[in-house]
Write a protein that holds these residues in place. Structure first.
Motif, PDB file in Angstrom:
ATOM      1  N   UNK A 142       0.817  -1.217   0.000  1.00  0.00           N
ATOM      2  CA  UNK A 142       0.000   0.000   0.000  1.00  0.00           C
ATOM      3  C   UNK A 142       0.853   1.270   0.000  1.00  0.00           C
ATOM      4  N   UNK A 143       2.166   1.158   0.121  1.00  0.00           N
ATOM      5  CA  UNK A 143       3.123   2.254   0.073  1.00  0.00           C
ATOM      6  C   UNK A 143       2.962   3.243   1.231  1.00  0.00           C
ATOM      7  N   UNK A 144       2.332   2.841   2.325  1.00  0.00           N
ATOM      8  CA  UNK A 144       2.234   3.682   3.520  1.00  0.00           C
ATOM      9  C   UNK A 144       3.443   3.428   4.406  1.00  0.00           C
ATOM     10  N   UNK A 145       3.833   4.408   5.225  1.00  0.00           N
ATOM     11  CA  UNK A 145       5.011   4.212   6.079  1.00  0.00           C
ATOM     12  C   UNK A 145       4.740   3.173   7.174  1.00  0.00           C
ATOM     13  N   UNK A 146       5.772   2.368   7.460  1.00  0.00           N
ATOM     14  CA  UNK A 146       5.713   1.355   8.517  1.00  0.00           C
ATOM     15  C   UNK A 146       6.642   1.806   9.628  1.00  0.00           C
ATOM     16  N   UNK A 147       6.161   1.863  10.883  1.00  0.00           N
ATOM     17  CA  UNK A 147       7.017   2.283  11.998  1.00  0.00           C
ATOM     18  C   UNK A 147       8.196   1.325  12.178  1.00  0.00           C
ATOM     19  N   UNK A 148       9.294   1.854  12.677  1.00  0.00           N
ATOM     20  CA  UNK A 148      10.503   1.059  12.897  1.00  0.00           C
ATOM     21  C   UNK A 148      10.216  -0.041  13.922  1.00  0.00           C
ATOM     22  N   UNK A 149      10.580  -1.296  13.621  1.00  0.00           N
ATOM     23  CA  UNK A 149      10.412  -2.418  14.533  1.00  0.00           C
ATOM     24  C   UNK A 149       9.050  -3.079  14.440  1.00  0.00           C
ATOM     25  N   UNK A 150       8.152  -2.583  13.597  1.00  0.00           N
ATOM     26  CA  UNK A 150       6.830  -3.182  13.456  1.00  0.00           C
ATOM     27  C   UNK A 150       6.926  -4.394  12.530  1.00  0.00           C
ATOM     28  N   UNK A 151       6.141  -5.436  12.866  1.00  0.00           N
ATOM     29  CA  UNK A 151       6.172  -6.656  12.063  1.00  0.00           C
ATOM     30  C   UNK A 151       5.186  -6.599  10.906  1.00  0.00           C
ATOM     31  N   UNK A 152       4.153  -5.752  11.021  1.00  0.00           N
ATOM     32  CA  UNK A 152       3.155  -5.658   9.959  1.00  0.00           C
ATOM     33  C   UNK A 152       2.862  -4.201   9.647  1.00  0.00           C
ATOM     34  N   UNK A 153       2.269  -3.977   8.509  1.00  0.00           N
ATOM     35  CA  UNK A 153       1.859  -2.632   8.097  1.00  0.00           C
ATOM     36  C   UNK A 153       0.600  -2.255   8.870  1.00  0.00           C
ATOM     37  N   UNK A 154       0.542  -1.071   9.500  1.00  0.00           N
ATOM     38  CA  UNK A 154      -0.659  -0.695  10.251  1.00  0.00           C
ATOM     39  C   UNK A 154      -1.861  -0.421   9.343  1.00  0.00           C
ATOM     40  N   UNK A 155      -1.651  -0.158   8.056  1.00  0.00           N
ATOM     41  CA  UNK A 155      -2.756   0.169   7.159  1.00  0.00           C
ATOM     42  C   UNK A 155      -3.401  -1.082   6.563  1.00  0.00           C
ATOM     43  N   UNK A 156      -2.591  -1.943   5.967  1.00  0.00           N
ATOM     44  CA  UNK A 156      -3.158  -3.087   5.252  1.00  0.00           C
ATOM     45  C   UNK A 156      -2.896  -4.419   5.952  1.00  0.00           C
ATOM     46  N   UNK A 157      -2.008  -4.479   6.942  1.00  0.00           N
ATOM     47  CA  UNK A 157      -1.733  -5.712   7.676  1.00  0.00           C
ATOM     48  C   UNK A 157      -0.739  -6.633   7.002  1.00  0.00           C
ATOM     49  N   UNK A 158      -0.139  -6.189   5.906  1.00  0.00           N
ATOM     50  CA  UNK A 158       0.843  -7.017   5.211  1.00  0.00           C
ATOM     51  C   UNK A 158       2.110  -7.123   6.057  1.00  0.00           C
ATOM     52  N   UNK A 159       2.812  -8.258   5.977  1.00  0.00           N
ATOM     53  CA  UNK A 159       4.045  -8.369   6.753  1.00  0.00           C
ATOM     54  C   UNK A 159       5.089  -7.368   6.273  1.00  0.00           C
ATOM     55  N   UNK A 160       5.777  -6.805   7.238  1.00  0.00           N
ATOM     56  CA  UNK A 160       6.823  -5.840   6.911  1.00  0.00           C
ATOM     57  C   UNK A 160       8.050  -6.579   6.381  1.00  0.00           C
TER      58      UNK A 160
END
Length: 146
Positions: free
Chosen positions: A6-24
């Motif tokens: 989804x090209x949204x920013x993922x916070x540092x250390x997060x395992x998944x994307x907060x927007x779409x839930x895809x694995x980081x």
């Protein structure tokens, strides 16, 4: 780092994307490059030979649920009973014996064992029936010759 879906920013250390839930994507440390002659060229997106594709269980660790269950289906006995003894009982035994591998492939071990036992029982009944009719035939043949 941005999500590859989804090209949204993922916070540092997060395992998944907060927007779409895809694995980081995994962050790895830079690795040393091997010399050119030692690098193996693989087609794009394929695992090296002998390794499981990404996201699948490694090979030889249980391909399907009943992979390591060894139940004798009695198919050979069923065919021999059909040919030499009693066709009706042999055909029924063949039907039950053919169900064993299907049950194992679906992981239904108890049903596979029941089908194998039924095939064995029908084979035994067909063999005994064929033996009795053969002995009866021989007895009538000798009685008619006297």
């Amino acid at each position: 780092m941005n999500c590859q879906y989804c090209n949204n920013p993922i916070p540092q250390g997060s395992a998944t994307c907060p927007s779409c839930g895809a694995p980081a994507p995994m962050q790895t440390q830079p690795q040393m490059q091997m010399p050119r002659q030692q690098q193996q060229q693989q087609p794009f997106g394929q695992a090296p030979y002998g390794q499981a594709p990404y996201g699948q269980a490694p090979y030889a660790q249980g391909g399907y649920p009943g992979a390591y269950t060894n139940i004798k289906s009695n198919m050979t006995e069923a065919i021999l009973v059909t040919i030499f003894c009693c066709q009706i009982f042999g055909i029924i035994a063949i039907v039950y014996a053919s169900q064993v591998s299907g049950h194992l492939a679906c992981g239904r071990v108890m049903e596979a064992q029941k089908a194998a036992n039924s095939a064995k029982n029908w084979c035994t009944a067909g063999f005994i029936c064929g033996l009795v009719f053969s002995l009866l035939y021989v007895f009538i043949a000798f009685a008619g010759a006297l």
